[in-house]
Design a protein around this motif. Structure first.
Motif, PDB file in Angstrom:
ATOM      1  N   ALA A 268      43.026  59.449   4.812  1.00 57.92           N
ATOM      2  CA  ALA A 268      43.935  58.954   3.773  1.00 57.92           C
ATOM      3  C   ALA A 268      43.573  59.460   2.384  1.00 57.92           C
ATOM      4  CB  ALA A 268      43.951  57.427   3.779  1.00 57.92           C
ATOM      5  N   ILE A 269      42.306  59.751   2.138  1.00 54.19           N
ATOM      6  CA  ILE A 269      41.904  60.120   0.771  1.00 54.19           C
ATOM      7  C   ILE A 269      41.048  61.391   0.750  1.00 54.19           C
ATOM      8  CG2 ILE A 269      42.014  57.844  -0.325  1.00 54.19           C
ATOM      9  CD1 ILE A 269      39.060  57.450   0.381  1.00 54.19           C
TER      10      ILE A 269
ATOM     11  N   CYS B 106      36.316  57.714   5.157  1.00 49.54           N
ATOM     12  CA  CYS B 106      37.715  57.703   5.574  1.00 49.54           C
ATOM     13  C   CYS B 106      38.025  58.855   6.529  1.00 49.54           C
ATOM     14  CB  CYS B 106      38.627  57.775   4.356  1.00 49.54           C
ATOM     15  SG  CYS B 106      40.363  57.536   4.737  1.00 49.54           S
TER      16      CYS B 106
ATOM     17  N   ASN C 225      40.770  58.266   9.254  1.00 48.09           N
ATOM     18  CA  ASN C 225      42.126  57.881   8.848  1.00 48.09           C
ATOM     19  C   ASN C 225      42.747  58.915   7.918  1.00 48.09           C
ATOM     20  OD1 ASN C 225      42.277  55.507  10.319  1.00 48.09           O
ATOM     21  ND2 ASN C 225      41.083  54.404   8.786  1.00 48.09           N
TER      22      ASN C 225
ATOM     23  N   LEU D  42      47.394  53.600  -2.608  1.00 42.20           N
ATOM     24  CA  LEU D  42      46.982  53.463  -1.205  1.00 42.20           C
ATOM     25  C   LEU D  42      48.087  52.855  -0.350  1.00 42.20           C
ATOM     26  CD1 LEU D  42      43.311  52.106  -1.307  1.00 42.20           C
ATOM     27  CD2 LEU D  42      44.078  54.428  -0.763  1.00 42.20           C
TER      28      LEU D  42
ATOM     29  N   ILE E 223      42.404  46.047  -1.898  1.00 45.49           N
ATOM     30  CA  ILE E 223      41.362  46.863  -2.523  1.00 45.49           C
ATOM     31  C   ILE E 223      41.735  47.190  -3.964  1.00 45.49           C
ATOM     32  CG2 ILE E 223      40.143  49.088  -2.425  1.00 45.49           C
ATOM     33  CD1 ILE E 223      40.827  49.159   0.586  1.00 45.49           C
TER      34      ILE E 223
ATOM     35  N   CYS F 272      46.735  55.151   4.336  1.00 46.26           N
ATOM     36  CA  CYS F 272      45.652  54.171   4.358  1.00 46.26           C
ATOM     37  C   CYS F 272      46.019  52.985   5.255  1.00 46.26           C
ATOM     38  CB  CYS F 272      45.392  53.666   2.945  1.00 46.26           C
ATOM     39  SG  CYS F 272      44.241  52.293   2.884  1.00 46.26           S
ATOM     40  N   VAL F 273      45.075  52.572   6.091  1.00 43.62           N
ATOM     41  CA  VAL F 273      45.322  51.423   6.968  1.00 43.62           C
ATOM     42  C   VAL F 273      44.464  50.225   6.566  1.00 43.62           C
ATOM     43  CG1 VAL F 273      46.148  52.731   8.937  1.00 43.62           C
ATOM     44  CG2 VAL F 273      43.689  52.386   8.652  1.00 43.62           C
ATOM     45  N   PHE F 274      43.875  50.320   5.376  1.00 41.20           N
ATOM     46  CA  PHE F 274      43.105  49.210   4.818  1.00 41.20           C
ATOM     47  C   PHE F 274      41.981  48.711   5.714  1.00 41.20           C
ATOM     48  CE2 PHE F 274      47.116  49.302   2.540  1.00 41.20           C
ATOM     49  CZ  PHE F 274      46.623  49.450   1.259  1.00 41.20           C
ATOM     50  N   CYS F 275      41.307  49.663   6.331  1.00 39.90           N
ATOM     51  CA  CYS F 275      40.130  49.297   7.104  1.00 39.90           C
ATOM     52  C   CYS F 275      39.006  48.864   6.176  1.00 39.90           C
ATOM     53  CB  CYS F 275      39.672  50.472   7.964  1.00 39.90           C
ATOM     54  SG  CYS F 275      39.064  51.875   7.009  1.00 39.90           S
ATOM     55  N   GLY F 276      39.070  49.295   4.916  1.00 39.40           N
ATOM     56  CA  GLY F 276      38.059  48.883   3.950  1.00 39.40           C
ATOM     57  C   GLY F 276      36.713  49.573   4.108  1.00 39.40           C
ATOM     58  N   GLU F 277      36.669  50.603   4.939  1.00 37.40           N
ATOM     59  CA  GLU F 277      35.414  51.326   5.122  1.00 37.40           C
ATOM     60  C   GLU F 277      34.950  51.918   3.788  1.00 37.40           C
ATOM     61  OE1 GLU F 277      34.268  51.167   8.174  1.00 37.40           O
ATOM     62  OE2 GLU F 277      32.401  52.191   7.685  1.00 37.40           O
ATOM     63  N   CYS F 278      35.902  52.410   3.017  1.00 43.75           N
ATOM     64  CA  CYS F 278      35.569  53.027   1.734  1.00 43.75           C
ATOM     65  C   CYS F 278      34.932  52.000   0.787  1.00 43.75           C
ATOM     66  CB  CYS F 278      36.813  53.639   1.097  1.00 43.75           C
ATOM     67  SG  CYS F 278      38.212  52.505   0.990  1.00 43.75           S
TER      68      CYS F 278
HETATM   69  S1  SF4 Z   1      40.748  51.538   3.419  1.00 44.72           S
HETATM   70 FE1  SF4 Z   1      40.197  52.830   5.162  1.00 44.72          FE
HETATM   71  S2  SF4 Z   1      41.986  54.112   5.439  1.00 44.72           S
HETATM   72 FE2  SF4 Z   1      42.191  53.253   3.405  1.00 44.72          FE
HETATM   73  S3  SF4 Z   1      41.258  54.771   2.067  1.00 44.72           S
HETATM   74 FE3  SF4 Z   1      39.661  53.292   2.606  1.00 44.72          FE
HETATM   75  S4  SF4 Z   1      38.629  54.197   4.365  1.00 44.72           S
HETATM   76 FE4  SF4 Z   1      40.591  55.249   4.125  1.00 44.72          FE
END
Ligand code: SF4
Ligand code: SF4
Ligand code: SF4
Lengths: 377, 528
Positions: A191-192, A183, A189, A211, A166, A216-222
Motif C-alpha cells: 500500500a505504501i 507493508c 499489502n 490511506l 491511524i 491499505c487494509v489497516f492491518c496497522g503493521e506500519c
Molecule cells: S496499515 Fe497495513 S496495509 Fe495499511 S499502510 Fe500500514 S502496513 Fe500497509
C-alpha cells in the motif's frame, strides 16, 4: 573438515556461518549494536546508518545490518569514530521534525518557540504522543544528543487524520522506511512506498492519496514498527501513555489463525492492542480486526445482569433466581420428555475449558449427546 | 490443518480454494503472499470470485458454483494420465488407487470444462503445476465445505494431495482454515454430537465406560446426538423442547432464517448465554451474561492445532460471569458437582481424559503454544500430521463423482447467490459492529455484482435492491465489482438487518450436516 570461519568484534573472536551479517553475529553473542531502521524478517536496507561500525581496513564506516561477516574481519562497535557518526545521525533526525520530547533541546527561548509551533501543528499542548516509547528518543539519551543549535525545518506535509484507525504525522517521520518494509515485505499489502525526492521525501500511497482511498487494509503493521511518533493509533494518540498501561499477552478472539497479542490495559479497560513479537504463529503481525476491533469489550451494550422473561418481556434478575430457574426448567423438561428433548449449543468463541464443560454438562448431567456448535456455519 | 501456518512458506506450490484468505485469515494470507513474492512459490487459486489473493496467483481458475469435485477430478485425471503422480507414496502409503483411477477416467479436461466452466487448458496447466511441485500445500475454507457435497469436496482434495505424496511432509498438507478462533478447540473438546474430547466416539462401550468412571456417573447416552442443523428442524417439529445456547447467534448464522426463527419460537424453554443481546438472545426465556475473551483465563486451539493461552486482562462488566462458572453452577443445581475452581482445574481434567492433550499443561504453553497430538509431558507436540502413517494406517482413496448443487437457477430465480465475509467484520457482527472504525469501513450489507449483470438488470452503483430466494427476501445496496462472476452475486452474511441467511438454502451435506450456504438461486429487483 572445513575450518571455522571467524570474525573479531570488540576484541572477541566469534564464529559465524555464511550469510550472516555483522549485526547477526553480534546479536547472537549479545553484543549490542543499536539499530533503528532494521526490521526483522525484511531485507536490510541500511538507510538510517545508526548501526554503523568501524571495520579495520575499510575506508568508511559500514552498516552492521547490511554488511556480511567475513573471515578475519575486525570490527569495533563503539569506537570514537562510530560514536561521533551516530551522534550526528541522531542529531539530524532530531532536528528534522516535530520531535518535541524532553530530549530535543535545552535552549529555552528556542524550545519555547519550537514547542508552541508543534502545539499548533498538533492541536495538542502535550509532549510528543510517543514520548517515553520512542526509539529515536532512546538513542538520543544513549548518545547524549540534543538538537540544540540546528535549524529546524518545517514539514511540508500536513498530518493525515481522515481514516478511523491511524494518524500519519509526517512531521515526525524520520524516513527510516520500516513502515514501507512492513507493508511490502511482511504483510505484503503493497500500500505504501517512498515518494517524491530528497528534502521532500514522503511515505505515500500510489497517487499520494489518503490511506482510506488506497490498498491499505489497516492491518496497522506500519504503526507497530514505526520507531517514532509518525504513525500512531488514532484512538490511543495523546490518550494512552506507555507508562500508564499494563500489558497482558493473550490470543486473538477473531479468526482461527490465533494470533498472539498484547492487550494494553489502563484503569481496567483495554485501550490498545499490539502484536506479540517473537511468538508464532504471527510474530507480531495482526489484522485490522485483531488490532482495532476491541471496542466491543468495553461496549455499553454488554450484558451485565441475568434476564428472565416475565409477561413476555426480558427483565433483570439476580443470579440465583436465574440459575435456579434454568436448572429447574431443564430438570422438568428432562423428566417429562426425556434427555434427548434438550439440546446444548456450545461455541467456537469460548475457551477449550468452557467447551469441555458444556459437553460434559450435556452428557453427564442432562444425559444427551445433543451437543454441537455453529462453527461450520 | 495437517501442517502448520509457518509451513506454508516452505511449499513450492500453494493451491488455495474456497478461501478468501486475505479477508478471512489476513495474517495467514501474508505467509502465502511472502512465499509467492520472496520464495518463488507458485500459487494456484480456484474460486468463483476474483478475490484479492487471486491477484497474487500464477494461475487463477474460476469454477461455476458447486463444481469442485469436477475440477479436482479433472486435475487428478491429468496427473494420472500423464503419469505425474507419486508412485512410491501411492504404493506404500495408500489403498484404493484403482477405484480412484476408474472414477477420474471420465473427467477429461474437456468434460470438466463443460461442468465447471474452467477452460480445459487451464485444468491441464494447473494439474502440471501442482503435481510438478517438490511439495505442495492445499489451503481451503468454507467455500469447500458449505455445500451439499462438502464432505466429497474435502475428500477429493485429500485424494489430490495423496496422489502427489504431499502429506506428512513439511510444506505439504491439506489445510482447512478455521473461520472462528476456537472451532478447532470446540471440536477437540467434544462439542460435537458423536464424540467426547479428542474425537473419542460416544458409541464405543470402552470409551463410554472410561468417561463414566472419570465423571463418576452411569448411563451416558450411547447413540450420537443431533447436529445443530438437525436440532433446528427437531425444534420446529416439537421433538426438541429446550435449548441451552452458549456464545452462538444461530438466528443470524443459520441457513433459511425464517424457518429457524419459527423453530426457536417453538421451544418450551430457551437459555442463551452471551456477551451481547443477540438476535437469538431476544427470543430467550433466560439470558445469562458472560465474560468475553479479555476477561477470562483458558486456552484456544488455533487452526494449526496449536493450543494457546488466553489470559484475563480486565474484569467483566457488571455481574457478568465466566461461562465455565455458569455451567458449573447450573450443573450443581441439577445435582452434579463439577468439582472445579478455575480454568486450569478444568484443563487438568481435560488432559486426564484426552490422550491427544495429555502432555499439554498451562506451564508448558506459558510462552509458546503446543500442537496436539501431544501425548506425554515431554512430547514436543506434533506440528505435522501423518508423517509416518495415517491415523488409521493407510490413506484411502475415494472415487467420488460430482453431483450438482441442490438448487439450480431458473426463470424466476435467474441468479446464483454465494455468501461469505468481509475483512472488517466477523461472523454475525456482534463484536466488530461495536467498533466505529470497522463500521466506517463497511457500514452495511451490500450485493456484489459483476458489471455485466449490473447492466443486464439495469442497476447502478449504490442503488437499493430486493434480493429474493424461494425462502425469503432482503434489501441491500448494489456494489459493482470485478470480483463477481457473471451470473453470480455475493452477499456478506454479517448483517442482521439484511441477513443473507434469510435467502440461503438449508439443504445439508448428508455426512457433515453443513448447509449449502455457498449456492442458492435468487432474483434481483430494484427496491420500491
Ligand atoms: S496499515 Fe497495513 S496495509 Fe495499511 S499502510 Fe500500514 S502496513 Fe500497509
Ligand atoms: S512513518 Fe515511521 S516507520 Fe515510516 S518511514 Fe517514517 S519514521 Fe519510519
Ligand atoms: S489478528 Fe486477524 S488474522 Fe490474527 S487471529 Fe485475529 S482476526 Fe485472525
Amino acid at each position: 573438515m572445513e575450518s571455522q570461519r571467524s570474525i573479531t568484534i570488540n576484541g572477541n573472536r566469534l564464529s559465524f556461518s555464511p550469510g550472516e551479517t555483522i549485526l547477526d553475529v553480534a546479536k547472537r553473542n549479545s553484543i549490542d549494536i543499536p539499530t533503528l531502521c532494521h526490521l526483522k524478517r525484511a531485507l536490510p536496507s541500511g538507510v538510517c546508518r545508526v548501526c554503523v561500525v568501524e571495520v579495520t581496513g575499510a575506508r568508511n564506516l559500514l552498516p552492521a545490518c547490511a554488511t556480511p561477516a567475513a573471515d578475519f574481519m575486525e570490527v569495533q562497535t563503539e569506537s570514537a569514530k562510530v560514536v561521533e557518526a551516530r551522534r550526528l545521525i541522531i542529531k539530524l533526525m532530531l532536528s528534522s521534525g516535530n520531535h518535541n520530547c524532553a530530549i530535543t533541546g535545552s535552549d529555552t527561548t528556542d524550545w519555547t518557540r519550537f514547542q508552541l509551533s508543534v502545539h499548533k501543528d498538533d492541536n495538542n499542548d502535550d509532549l510528543c504522543p510517543v514520548w517515553g516509547d520512542c526509539r529515536l528518543q532512546d538513542l538520543a539519551y544513549r548518545y547524549q544528543v540534543s538538537a540544540d543549535g540546528l535549524e529546524r525545518l518545517p514539514c511540508p506535509y500536513p498530518m493525515e487524520t481522515v481514516n478511523p484507525f491511524i494518524v500519519r504525522d509526517f512531521s515526525r517521520c524520520v524516513q527510516c522506511g520500516r513502515c514501507v518494509q512492513a507493508c511490502n515485505e511482511i504483510q505484503v499489502n503493497n500500500a505504501i512506498d517512498f515518494g517524491y525526492q530528497s528534502s521532500r521525501t514522503k511515505i505515500i500511497t500510489p497517487g499520494d492519496r489518503p490511506l482510506k482511498d488506497s490498498d491499505c487494509v489497516f492491518c496497522g503493521e506500519c504503526v507497530q514498527v514505526c520507531p517514532v511518533g509518525a504513525l500512531v493509533e488514532k484512538n490511543a494518540r495523546y490518550n494512552v501513555r506507555q507508562w500508564d498501561v499494563k500489558k497482558v499477552k493473550t490470543t486473538c478472539s477473531y479468526c482461527g489463525v490465533g494470533c498472539q497479542l498484547y492487550l494494553h490495559v489502563r484503569d481496567g479497560h483495554v485501550v490498545k492492542v499490539t502484536g506479540a513479537e517473537g511468538s508464532l504463529p504471527n510474530d507480531g503481525n495482526l489484522c485490522v480486526k485483531g488490532r482495532f476491533g476491541f471496542d466491543f469489550i468495553n461496549s455499553s451494550e454488554r450484558l451485565t445482569r441475568p434476564l428472565i422473561r416475565k409477561d413476555g418481556e426480558l427483565k433483570e434478575a439476580g443470579w440465583d433466581e436465574a440459575l435456579n430457574l434454568v436448572a429447574q426448567r431443564l430438570g422438568t423438561i428432562k423428566d417429562q420428555h426425556g434427555p434427548d428433548s434438550i439440546g446444548v449449543l456450545t461455541s467456537a468463541r469460548i475457551t477449550n475449558e468452557e467447551n469441555y464443560l458444556a459437553q460434559k454438562f450435556a452428557r453427564a448431567v442432562v444425559k444427551t449427546n445433543n451437543v454441537d456448535h455453529c462453527a461450520r456455519l | 490443518m495437517t501442517n502448520t501456518i509457518a509451513c506454508i512458506e516452505k511449499a513450492d506450490v500453494i493451491l488455495i480454494t474456497g478461501s478468501n484468505t486475505t479477508e478471512n485469515h489476513p495474517v495467514l494470507s501474508a505467509f502465502v503472499k511472502r512465499a509467492v513474492h520472496f520464495n518463488n512459490s507458485r500459487l494456484i487459486v480456484v474460486d468463483p470470485r476474483r478475490i484479492k489473493i487471486a491477484g497474487f496467483a500464477h494461475q487463477y481458475l474460476r469454477p461455476n458454483l458447486g463444481t469442485d469435485v469436477a475440477w479436482i477430478n479433472g486435475l487428478m485425471h491429468v496427473i494420472i494420465r500423464d503419469n505425474l503422480y507419486n508412485h512410491d507414496f501411492v504404493d506404500t502409503r495408500t489403498v484404493g488407487f484403482d477405484e480412484l483411477k476408474q472414477t477420474v477416467e471420465k473427467y477429461t479436461p474437456s468434460h470438466v470444462e463443460k461442468i465447471t466452466g474452467i477452460a480445459a487448458t487451464q485444468i491441464e496447466d494447473a494439474a502440471r503445476m501442482y503435481a510438478g511441485a517438490r511439495v505442495g500445500s492445499i489451503l481451503y475454507c468454507m467455500g469447500i465445505t458449505q455445500h451439499v457435497s462438502g464432505t466429497d469436496n474435502v475428500k477429493s482434495l485429500a485424494n489430490l494431495a495423496m496422489l502427489c505424496g504431499f502429506l506428512g511432509v513439511e510444506g505439504g498438507g491439506v489445510n482447512p482454515l478455521r473461520g472462528q478462533n476456537n472451532v478447532q478447540g470446540a471440536c477437540d473438546m467434544g462439542g460435537l454430537p458423536d464424540v467426547y474430547t479428542g474425537y473419542q466416539k460416544v458409541i464405543s462401550p470402552e470409551l463410554r465406560a472410561k468417561m463414566e468412571t472419570a465423571w463418576a456417573v452411569t448411563g451416558l447416552p450411547d447413540q450420537p446426538g443431533l447436529k445443530v442443523t438437525h436440532m433446528v428442524p427437531a425444534a420446529h417439529d416439537g421433538k426438541l423442547k429446550a435449548m441451552y445456547v452458549i456464545g452462538e447467534n444461530p438466528l443470524v448464522s443459520d441457513p433459511d432464517l425464517n424457518h429457524a426463527e419459527k423453530s426457536f419460537e417453538n421451544l418450551d424453554f430457551l437459555v442463551v448465554q452471551d456477551i451481547f443481546m443477540t438476535e437469538t438472545a431476544q427470543k430467550a426465556d433466560v439470558v445469562l451474561p458472560s465474560c468475553c475473551f479479555a476477561e477470562k483465563d483458558g486456552t484456544f486451539s488455533n487452526t494449526e492445532r496449536r493450543v494457546q493461552r488466553v489470559r484475563k486482562a480486565v474484569d467483566p462488566p457488571g455481574e457478568a460471569r465466566d461461562d465455565w462458572r455458569i455451567i458449573a453452577d447450573i450443573s450443581l443445581r441439577m445435582g452434579y458437582n463439577m468439582g472445579i475452581a478455575s480454568a486450569e482445574d478444568i484443563f487438568e481434567e481435560i488432559r486426564k481424559v484426552t490422550p491427544s492433550y495429555a502432555g499439554i499443561s498451562y506451564s508448558r504453553i506459558d510462552k509458546v503454544g503446543l500442537h496436539w497430538p501431544c501425548p506425554t509431558d515431554n512430547h514436543p507436540g506434533t506440528p505435522i500430521l501423518h508423517k509416518e502413517q495415517f491415523s488409521s494406517g493407510k490413506g484411502v482413496f475415494h472415487g467420488i463423482d460430482w453431483i450438482p448443487p441442490a438448487e439450480q437457477a431458473d426463470d424466476t430465480y435467474p441468479l446464483y447467490l454465494t455468501t461469505g465475509r468481509v475483512l472488517y467484520h466477523y461472523h454475525t457482527g456482534t463484536m466488530t459492529m461495536k467498533s466505529e472504525g470497522l463500521n466506517e469501513r463497511v457500514p452495511e450489507c451490500f450485493v456484489e455484482i459483476s458489471p455485466q449483470d449490473a447492466d443486464r438488470f439495469d442497476l447502478e452503483e449504490g442503488v437499493s435492491v430486493d434480493i429474493a430466494s424461494r425462502r425469503g427476501t432482503i434489501t441491500a445496496r448494489i456494489a459493482i465489482s470485478d470480483k463477481a462472476v457473471v451470473g453470480t452475486i455475493f452477499i456478506p452474511f454479517h448483517f442482521a438487518r439484511a441477513a443473507a441467511n434469510k435467502l440461503t438454502n438449508a439443504e445439508l451435506d448428508p455426512i457433515s450436516g453443513i448447509p449449502e450456504f455457498k449456492v442458492c438461486a435468487v432474483s434481483l429487483s430494484r427496491a420500491a
